[in-house]
Design a protein around this motif. Structure first.
Motif, PDB file in Angstrom:
ATOM      1  N   TYR A 254     -34.229   6.994 -18.798  1.00 41.50           N
ATOM      2  CA  TYR A 254     -35.262   6.832 -17.778  1.00 41.50           C
ATOM      3  C   TYR A 254     -35.401   8.116 -16.955  1.00 41.50           C
ATOM      4  N   SER A 255     -34.266   8.634 -16.444  1.00 44.18           N
ATOM      5  CA  SER A 255     -34.290   9.869 -15.662  1.00 44.18           C
ATOM      6  C   SER A 255     -32.874  10.345 -15.413  1.00 44.18           C
ATOM      7  N   ILE A 256     -32.756  11.590 -14.981  1.00 42.93           N
ATOM      8  CA  ILE A 256     -31.497  12.145 -14.500  1.00 42.93           C
ATOM      9  C   ILE A 256     -31.812  12.720 -13.128  1.00 42.93           C
ATOM     10  N   GLU A 257     -31.132  12.170 -12.118  1.00 51.08           N
ATOM     11  CA  GLU A 257     -31.442  12.537 -10.743  1.00 51.08           C
ATOM     12  C   GLU A 257     -30.177  12.944  -9.997  1.00 51.08           C
ATOM     13  N   ARG A 258     -30.322  13.843  -9.070  1.00 51.26           N
ATOM     14  CA  ARG A 258     -29.217  14.283  -8.225  1.00 51.26           C
ATOM     15  C   ARG A 258     -28.668  13.088  -7.448  1.00 51.26           C
ATOM     16  N   PHE A 259     -27.349  12.946  -7.408  1.00 55.19           N
ATOM     17  CA  PHE A 259     -26.714  11.867  -6.671  1.00 55.19           C
ATOM     18  C   PHE A 259     -26.909  12.093  -5.175  1.00 55.19           C
ATOM     19  N   VAL A 260     -27.438  11.088  -4.486  1.00 56.62           N
ATOM     20  CA  VAL A 260     -27.622  11.189  -3.037  1.00 56.62           C
ATOM     21  C   VAL A 260     -26.897  10.082  -2.289  1.00 56.62           C
ATOM     22  N   ALA A 261     -26.721   8.936  -2.896  1.00 56.87           N
ATOM     23  CA  ALA A 261     -26.026   7.825  -2.247  1.00 56.87           C
ATOM     24  C   ALA A 261     -25.668   6.784  -3.299  1.00 56.87           C
ATOM     25  N   GLU A 262     -24.655   5.989  -2.979  1.00 59.86           N
ATOM     26  CA  GLU A 262     -24.283   4.916  -3.894  1.00 59.86           C
ATOM     27  C   GLU A 262     -25.441   3.940  -4.031  1.00 59.86           C
TER      28      GLU A 262
ATOM     29  N   MET B 275     -33.395  -3.743 -17.353  1.00 57.75           N
ATOM     30  CA  MET B 275     -32.895  -3.430 -16.043  1.00 57.75           C
ATOM     31  C   MET B 275     -32.318  -2.021 -16.023  1.00 57.75           C
ATOM     32  N   LYS B 276     -32.670  -1.253 -15.029  1.00 63.32           N
ATOM     33  CA  LYS B 276     -32.218   0.129 -14.921  1.00 63.32           C
ATOM     34  C   LYS B 276     -30.756   0.174 -14.483  1.00 63.32           C
ATOM     35  N   LYS B 277     -29.938   0.938 -15.245  1.00 62.82           N
ATOM     36  CA  LYS B 277     -28.526   1.138 -14.925  1.00 62.82           C
ATOM     37  C   LYS B 277     -28.283   2.622 -14.748  1.00 62.82           C
ATOM     38  N   GLY B 278     -27.305   2.946 -13.906  1.00 59.15           N
ATOM     39  CA  GLY B 278     -26.983   4.339 -13.660  1.00 59.15           C
ATOM     40  C   GLY B 278     -25.569   4.685 -14.070  1.00 59.15           C
ATOM     41  N   TYR B 279     -25.386   5.917 -14.516  1.00 60.97           N
ATOM     42  CA  TYR B 279     -24.084   6.445 -14.898  1.00 60.97           C
ATOM     43  C   TYR B 279     -23.899   7.771 -14.178  1.00 60.97           C
ATOM     44  N   LEU B 280     -22.839   7.864 -13.394  1.00 64.70           N
ATOM     45  CA  LEU B 280     -22.579   9.021 -12.553  1.00 64.70           C
ATOM     46  C   LEU B 280     -21.311   9.718 -13.012  1.00 64.70           C
ATOM     47  N   ALA B 281     -21.337  11.050 -12.995  1.00 63.74           N
ATOM     48  CA  ALA B 281     -20.150  11.846 -13.298  1.00 63.74           C
ATOM     49  C   ALA B 281     -20.253  13.172 -12.552  1.00 63.74           C
ATOM     50  N   HIS B 282     -19.162  13.926 -12.598  1.00 68.41           N
ATOM     51  CA  HIS B 282     -19.171  15.238 -11.950  1.00 68.41           C
ATOM     52  C   HIS B 282     -20.241  16.137 -12.576  1.00 68.41           C
ATOM     53  N   TYR B 283     -20.340  16.101 -13.907  1.00 67.81           N
ATOM     54  CA  TYR B 283     -21.318  16.905 -14.646  1.00 67.81           C
ATOM     55  C   TYR B 283     -21.917  16.077 -15.771  1.00 67.81           C
ATOM     56  N   CYS B 284     -23.123  16.443 -16.153  1.00 69.40           N
ATOM     57  CA  CYS B 284     -23.815  15.787 -17.256  1.00 69.40           C
ATOM     58  C   CYS B 284     -24.581  16.845 -18.032  1.00 69.40           C
ATOM     59  N   CYS B 285     -24.433  16.832 -19.345  1.00 63.04           N
ATOM     60  CA  CYS B 285     -25.222  17.711 -20.218  1.00 63.04           C
ATOM     61  C   CYS B 285     -26.261  16.866 -20.935  1.00 63.04           C
ATOM     62  N   CYS B 286     -27.492  17.289 -20.840  1.00 60.32           N
ATOM     63  CA  CYS B 286     -28.587  16.630 -21.542  1.00 60.32           C
ATOM     64  C   CYS B 286     -29.525  17.720 -22.021  1.00 60.32           C
ATOM     65  N   GLY B 287     -29.656  17.836 -23.345  1.00 57.30           N
ATOM     66  CA  GLY B 287     -30.465  18.930 -23.885  1.00 57.30           C
ATOM     67  C   GLY B 287     -29.840  20.257 -23.487  1.00 57.30           C
ATOM     68  N   ASN B 288     -30.662  21.207 -23.062  1.00 56.86           N
ATOM     69  CA  ASN B 288     -30.129  22.518 -22.691  1.00 56.86           C
ATOM     70  C   ASN B 288     -29.872  22.640 -21.190  1.00 56.86           C
ATOM     71  N   THR B 289     -29.748  21.506 -20.500  1.00 55.19           N
ATOM     72  CA  THR B 289     -29.538  21.508 -19.056  1.00 55.19           C
ATOM     73  C   THR B 289     -28.209  20.847 -18.701  1.00 55.19           C
ATOM     74  N   THR B 290     -27.513  21.459 -17.754  1.00 57.23           N
ATOM     75  CA  THR B 290     -26.309  20.871 -17.189  1.00 57.23           C
ATOM     76  C   THR B 290     -26.642  20.411 -15.786  1.00 57.23           C
ATOM     77  N   HIS B 291     -26.387  19.149 -15.511  1.00 58.25           N
ATOM     78  CA  HIS B 291     -26.658  18.563 -14.200  1.00 58.25           C
ATOM     79  C   HIS B 291     -25.332  18.356 -13.487  1.00 58.25           C
ATOM     80  N   LYS B 292     -25.237  18.810 -12.237  1.00 58.74           N
ATOM     81  CA  LYS B 292     -24.026  18.627 -11.449  1.00 58.74           C
ATOM     82  C   LYS B 292     -24.227  17.454 -10.501  1.00 58.74           C
ATOM     83  N   GLN B 293     -23.235  16.561 -10.454  1.00 63.78           N
ATOM     84  CA  GLN B 293     -23.252  15.391  -9.575  1.00 63.78           C
ATOM     85  C   GLN B 293     -24.592  14.664  -9.634  1.00 63.78           C
ATOM     86  N   SER B 294     -24.923  14.232 -10.827  1.00 65.23           N
ATOM     87  CA  SER B 294     -26.194  13.544 -11.053  1.00 65.23           C
ATOM     88  C   SER B 294     -25.970  12.180 -11.673  1.00 65.23           C
ATOM     89  N   VAL B 295     -26.971  11.326 -11.521  1.00 64.59           N
ATOM     90  CA  VAL B 295     -26.931   9.992 -12.091  1.00 64.59           C
ATOM     91  C   VAL B 295     -27.893   9.940 -13.278  1.00 64.59           C
TER      92      VAL B 295
END
Length: 127
Positions: free
Chosen positions: A30-38, A1-21
């Motif tokens: 599975y993926s890192i995607e921009r947060f759009v809705a709960e 089952m797919k679960k999501g983890y959200l934070a202000h910032y996420c570092c994965c590899g050489n990329t920093t994701h802002k407000q992503s799940v």
């Protein structure tokens, strides 16, 4: 089952994701995607997430010591910049469809993107 983890910032590899799940399915990234809705099965963490391969776990104490030292010596570096410069982190990248571990780093002052006191920065395994 797919679960999501959200934070202000996420570092994965050489990329920093802002407000992503970070989505994990059966302990695999599975993926890192921009947060759009709960969404169901998503947990928010008030910290910065780092997503790494399982091989990182034995190096986590070394990593946090190196990060604390770098942030103490370089007061202009943000935490995300400092993470990207640490070899211990860079040697254990997570990749899509492979097993991963997710850690949270806290506490962080978000307007400076740094801990108030680098020595108080903590790392905790969440996944």
């Amino acid at each position: 089952m797919k679960k999501g983890y959200l934070a202000h910032y996420c570092c994965c590899g050489n990329t920093t994701h802002k407000q992503s799940v970070v989505y994990v399915d059966n302990n695999r990234l599975y993926s890192i995607e921009r947060f759009v809705a709960e969404t169901p099965c998503t947990t928010f963490y008030d910290g910065l997430l780092i997503v790494v391969s399982p091989t990182f776990h034995s190096q986590r104490d070394t990593f946090i010591e190196q990060l604390q030292e770098k942030l103490t010596k370089h007061s202009q570096l943000t935490i995300t910049e400092a993470i990207q410069q640490i070899e211990t982190y860079n040697n254990h990248p997570a990749t899509i469809n492979d097993e991963c571990l997710i850690y949270t780093l806290s506490p962080i002052t978000w307007h400076t993107l740094r801990p108030i006191n680098p020595k108080e920065l903590r790392i905790n395994l969440i996944k």
